[in-house]
Write a protein that holds these residues in place. Structure first.
Motif, PDB file in Angstrom:
ATOM      1  N   THR A 107       0.589  -0.983   0.174  1.00  0.00           N
ATOM      2  CA  THR A 107       0.266  -0.052   0.448  1.00  0.00           C
ATOM      3  C   THR A 107       0.868   1.208  -0.097  1.00  0.00           C
ATOM      4  OG1 THR A 107      -1.721  -1.297   0.858  1.00  0.00           O
ATOM      5  CG2 THR A 107      -1.326   1.403   1.178  1.00  0.00           C
ATOM      6  N   THR A 109      -0.098   5.305   0.032  1.00  0.00           N
ATOM      7  CA  THR A 109      -0.432   6.450   0.375  1.00  0.00           C
ATOM      8  C   THR A 109       0.233   8.147  -0.092  1.00  0.00           C
ATOM      9  OG1 THR A 109      -0.103   6.717   3.038  1.00  0.00           O
ATOM     10  CG2 THR A 109      -1.772   5.583   2.027  1.00  0.00           C
ATOM     11  N   ASN A 126      -4.635  10.337  -1.708  1.00  0.00           N
ATOM     12  CA  ASN A 126      -4.419   9.114  -2.675  1.00  0.00           C
ATOM     13  C   ASN A 126      -3.740   7.951  -1.843  1.00  0.00           C
ATOM     14  OD1 ASN A 126      -4.349  10.362  -5.946  1.00  0.00           O
ATOM     15  ND2 ASN A 126      -2.467  11.061  -4.855  1.00  0.00           N
ATOM     16  N   SER A 127      -5.061   6.928  -2.027  1.00  0.00           N
ATOM     17  CA  SER A 127      -4.414   5.594  -1.228  1.00  0.00           C
ATOM     18  C   SER A 127      -4.090   4.315  -2.763  1.00  0.00           C
ATOM     19  CB  SER A 127      -5.077   4.492  -0.589  1.00  0.00           C
ATOM     20  OG  SER A 127      -4.407   3.555   0.028  1.00  0.00           O
ATOM     21  N   GLN A 129      -3.337   0.156  -4.100  1.00  0.00           N
ATOM     22  CA  GLN A 129      -3.065  -1.117  -3.564  1.00  0.00           C
ATOM     23  C   GLN A 129      -2.169  -1.668  -4.720  1.00  0.00           C
ATOM     24  OE1 GLN A 129      -4.454  -3.161  -0.418  1.00  0.00           O
ATOM     25  NE2 GLN A 129      -4.098  -1.400   0.472  1.00  0.00           N
ATOM     26  N   ASP A 144      -8.914   7.465  -3.419  1.00  0.00           N
ATOM     27  CA  ASP A 144      -8.381   8.508  -2.891  1.00  0.00           C
ATOM     28  C   ASP A 144      -9.242  10.136  -2.768  1.00  0.00           C
ATOM     29  OD1 ASP A 144      -9.862  10.716  -4.589  1.00  0.00           O
ATOM     30  OD2 ASP A 144      -8.580   9.721  -6.724  1.00  0.00           O
TER      31      ASP A 144
END
Length: 152
Positions: A107, A109, A126-127, A129, A144
């Motif tokens: 992850t 961010t 924002n994240s 994966q 996001d």
């Protein structure tokens, strides 16, 4: 003899780690490359970073203060990037990278400020994966937040 094997083991592991770092095969590097392609409007590269069927979502607040979750297709995102006029400028300024990596899953961010034609538009986080397929990181999900408040 045990010392020789131990030293050889350490050297092999250090070499393997150095090669991974040298080729840029890290979750952070993928996200950095994503934003370079984003700013260059390079939709071919952007497509190559993501797995088919990537999930894209955005979280915001409506005028009444209710949380709004919207979803979009990655192909629609790519078309919107390609359709930005050449005379328009946009920049997503990233503040930092927080990376959590655990084997095949990561992850990343990134808090950001977004500017369009040099004017502040919004901010958020924002994240990403990521999943590692055959030694290569791919984006499987991107969510996001978007707001105009508390952006300092």
């Amino acid at each position: 003899m045990k010392r020789i094997f131990f030293i050889a083991f350490l050297l092999i592991n250090m070499t393997a780690f150095a090669q991974t770092e040298k080729t840029g095969n890290t979750p952070k590097k993928l996200v950095v490359d994503f934003f370079e392609a984003f700013h260059a409007q390079d939709t071919i590269k952007l497509k190559s970073f993501a797995l088919d069927g990537i999930k894209m979502q955005s979280v915001s607040m409506d005028a009444e203060g209710n949380t709004k979750l919207s979803s979009d297709d990655y192909s629609k995102f790519l078309k919107s990037i390609a359709s930005i006029p050449a005379d328009a400028s946009f920049e997503e300024k990233l503040h930092e990278f927080r990376v959590e990596e655990n084997g095949l899953l990561a992850t990343v961010t990134t808090p950001y400020l977004f500017y369009f034609n040099e004017n502040f538009s919004h901010c958020g986080v924002n994240s990403f994966q990521l999943v590692k397929f055959n030694g290569e990181w791919k984006i499987t999900s991107l969510i996001d937040t978007r707001t105009k408040k508390n952006c300092d």
